[in-house]
Design a protein around this motif. Structure first.
Motif, PDB file in Angstrom:
ATOM      1  N   THR A  93       0.839  -1.203   0.000  1.00  0.00           N
ATOM      2  CA  THR A  93       0.000   0.000   0.000  1.00  0.00           C
ATOM      3  C   THR A  93       0.872   1.250   0.000  1.00  0.00           C
ATOM      4  O   THR A  93       2.070   1.193   0.244  1.00  0.00           O
ATOM      5  N   MET A  94       0.233   2.365  -0.282  1.00  0.00           N
ATOM      6  CA  MET A  94       0.890   3.669  -0.236  1.00  0.00           C
ATOM      7  C   MET A  94       0.021   4.630   0.568  1.00  0.00           C
ATOM      8  O   MET A  94      -1.203   4.465   0.647  1.00  0.00           O
ATOM      9  N   ASP A  95       0.658   5.630   1.154  1.00  0.00           N
ATOM     10  CA  ASP A  95      -0.071   6.628   1.930  1.00  0.00           C
ATOM     11  C   ASP A  95      -0.485   7.767   1.002  1.00  0.00           C
ATOM     12  O   ASP A  95       0.351   8.401   0.368  1.00  0.00           O
ATOM     13  N   VAL A  96      -1.802   8.007   0.927  1.00  0.00           N
ATOM     14  CA  VAL A  96      -2.341   9.075   0.091  1.00  0.00           C
ATOM     15  C   VAL A  96      -3.165  10.002   0.976  1.00  0.00           C
ATOM     16  O   VAL A  96      -4.269   9.649   1.402  1.00  0.00           O
ATOM     17  N   PHE A  97      -2.625  11.170   1.278  1.00  0.00           N
ATOM     18  CA  PHE A  97      -3.309  12.142   2.136  1.00  0.00           C
ATOM     19  C   PHE A  97      -3.791  11.499   3.435  1.00  0.00           C
ATOM     20  O   PHE A  97      -4.937  11.668   3.863  1.00  0.00           O
ATOM     21  N   GLY A  98      -2.903  10.702   4.033  1.00  0.00           N
ATOM     22  CA  GLY A  98      -3.217  10.085   5.315  1.00  0.00           C
ATOM     23  C   GLY A  98      -4.013   8.803   5.221  1.00  0.00           C
ATOM     24  O   GLY A  98      -4.345   8.200   6.246  1.00  0.00           O
ATOM     25  N   THR A  99      -4.304   8.345   4.001  1.00  0.00           N
ATOM     26  CA  THR A  99      -5.071   7.119   3.804  1.00  0.00           C
ATOM     27  C   THR A  99      -4.173   6.047   3.193  1.00  0.00           C
ATOM     28  O   THR A  99      -3.491   6.292   2.188  1.00  0.00           O
ATOM     29  N   SER A 100      -4.150   4.875   3.792  1.00  0.00           N
ATOM     30  CA  SER A 100      -3.382   3.763   3.252  1.00  0.00           C
ATOM     31  C   SER A 100      -4.189   3.126   2.129  1.00  0.00           C
ATOM     32  O   SER A 100      -5.330   2.689   2.339  1.00  0.00           O
ATOM     33  N   TYR A 101      -3.592   3.091   0.934  1.00  0.00           N
ATOM     34  CA  TYR A 101      -4.348   2.630  -0.233  1.00  0.00           C
ATOM     35  C   TYR A 101      -3.488   1.717  -1.095  1.00  0.00           C
ATOM     36  O   TYR A 101      -2.257   1.827  -1.104  1.00  0.00           O
ATOM     37  N   SER A 102      -4.152   0.825  -1.837  1.00  0.00           N
ATOM     38  CA  SER A 102      -3.461  -0.159  -2.678  1.00  0.00           C
ATOM     39  C   SER A 102      -2.516   0.515  -3.665  1.00  0.00           C
ATOM     40  O   SER A 102      -2.935   1.345  -4.490  1.00  0.00           O
ATOM     41  N   ALA A 103      -1.252   0.138  -3.619  1.00  0.00           N
ATOM     42  CA  ALA A 103      -0.264   0.707  -4.544  1.00  0.00           C
ATOM     43  C   ALA A 103      -0.572   0.283  -5.980  1.00  0.00           C
ATOM     44  O   ALA A 103      -0.354   1.058  -6.919  1.00  0.00           O
ATOM     45  N   TYR A 104      -1.092  -0.922  -6.143  1.00  0.00           N
ATOM     46  CA  TYR A 104      -1.352  -1.386  -7.508  1.00  0.00           C
ATOM     47  C   TYR A 104      -2.503  -0.614  -8.154  1.00  0.00           C
ATOM     48  O   TYR A 104      -2.438  -0.287  -9.340  1.00  0.00           O
ATOM     49  N   ARG A 105      -3.546  -0.325  -7.404  1.00  0.00           N
ATOM     50  CA  ARG A 105      -4.656   0.442  -7.976  1.00  0.00           C
ATOM     51  C   ARG A 105      -4.203   1.852  -8.356  1.00  0.00           C
ATOM     52  O   ARG A 105      -4.668   2.416  -9.354  1.00  0.00           O
ATOM     53  N   LEU A 106      -3.285   2.424  -7.593  1.00  0.00           N
ATOM     54  CA  LEU A 106      -2.728   3.720  -7.960  1.00  0.00           C
ATOM     55  C   LEU A 106      -1.883   3.597  -9.226  1.00  0.00           C
ATOM     56  O   LEU A 106      -1.897   4.494 -10.081  1.00  0.00           O
ATOM     57  N   PHE A 107      -1.165   2.485  -9.347  1.00  0.00           N
ATOM     58  CA  PHE A 107      -0.417   2.233 -10.575  1.00  0.00           C
ATOM     59  C   PHE A 107      -1.362   2.128 -11.760  1.00  0.00           C
ATOM     60  O   PHE A 107      -1.067   2.637 -12.856  1.00  0.00           O
ATOM     61  N   ALA A 108      -2.512   1.466 -11.579  1.00  0.00           N
ATOM     62  CA  ALA A 108      -3.496   1.336 -12.660  1.00  0.00           C
ATOM     63  C   ALA A 108      -4.004   2.706 -13.095  1.00  0.00           C
ATOM     64  O   ALA A 108      -4.229   2.949 -14.287  1.00  0.00           O
TER      65      ALA A 108
END
Length: 277
Positions: free
Chosen positions: A122-137
């Motif tokens: 996961t990656m941190d996006v504005f304080g939210t932990s979110y799937s790194a792969y979906r961000l890659f998509a």
């Protein structure tokens, strides 16, 4: 924030899946009902790559090449004789999709398979932990859109394709090899479908029918978008976002039909869909 990210990344995935379908429809005026089968082929390219011990990233160019080669053969021997009979071409590609699904079943079986994510964690996006792969998509969808904008506006192939879209007879009179343009377009469309199949594998299981679930949504998005990639991006953002909202707050089952229902309503109110946008 998580809901917003889900809406944006889900729309990006839909854009990646539908791009190959729109590529073929925009130039050839044919709905390729084998699109789901090409997605499945891409998914199994990822499975085969993993079984051979190669990097999961290697599946991306492999799937594009395999999809492109199969697209050339399909266009030459199945679709080309049917350009003047678009309904027959739809039926032919639908039948081809069934055949491909059965061949995949013979080779790989019916068992559900899973592949390694290209980007785990996961990656941190504005304080939210979110799937790194979906961000890659999401990034992949943006690059794909920019790439197509350049292809259509800044290359000879794009100029030729636009000429064929506007008036194929005149393009042929002016000396353009419209048969070659059709073949290259079909090759790119099926190659992108195979590529999309690889990109889908971290988000879903791989089985001989994995592409079927995406076919109806892609078809409806292309109908709403017309021949414009910009309109396709808008359609994916609006309809894909609504699908996430309905799935989250109402029911995942109803969310699964949201795109089809909304697309039908949009086309009823505006037969040209978002293509005017």
């Amino acid at each position: 924030m998580t809901l917003f990210l889900d809406m944006v990344t889900s729309s990006a995935v839909l854009f990646i899946v539908a791009t190959g379908l729109l590529t073929i429809f925009g130039v050839l005026k044919i709905i390729n009902f084998a699109h789901g089968a090409w997605l499945t082929v891409g998914g199994y390219c990822a499975v085969a790559t993993a079984e051979m011990g190669l990097s999961p990233w290697a599946a991306l160019p492999i799937a594009f090449v395999v999809g492109g080669v199969l697209g050339i053969l399909t266009e030459r021997f199945i679709v080309r004789p049917l350009y003047a009979r678009p309904l027959d071409a739809i039926l032919a590609t639908w039948g081809l999709g069934i055949v491909i699904g059965q061949l995949i079943t013979l080779v790989f079986g019916r068992d559900v398979q899973f592949t390694e994510s290209l980007i785990p964690g996961t990656m941190d996006v504005f304080g939210t932990s979110y799937s790194a792969y979906r961000l890659f998509a999401l990034g992949a969808a943006i690059l794909l859109g920019l790439g197509f904008a350049y292809l259509m506006e800044g290359t000879r192939l794009g100029l030729s394709a636009r000429a064929v879209i506007m008036n194929e007879t005149l393009a042929r009179i002016l000396g353009l090899d419209t048969a070659k343009i059709r073949t290259v377009t079909f090759m790119i469309g099926t190659g992108l479908a195979g590529l999309a199949g690889v990109l889908l594998t971290p988000l879903t299981s791989v089985d001989p029918n994995m592409g079927v679930a995406w076919l109806v949504g892609s078809f409806m998005l292309v109908m709403v978008a017309g021949q414009s990639f910009g309109a396709l991006a808008l359609a994916c953002l609006v309809l894909g976002g609504m699908q996430v909202i309905v799935s989250t707050f109402v029911s995942p089952i109803l969310g699964g039909v949201t795109i089809a229902v909304l697309a039908a309503l949009i086309l009823r109110l505006s037969p040209k869909g978002f293509s005017r946008a």
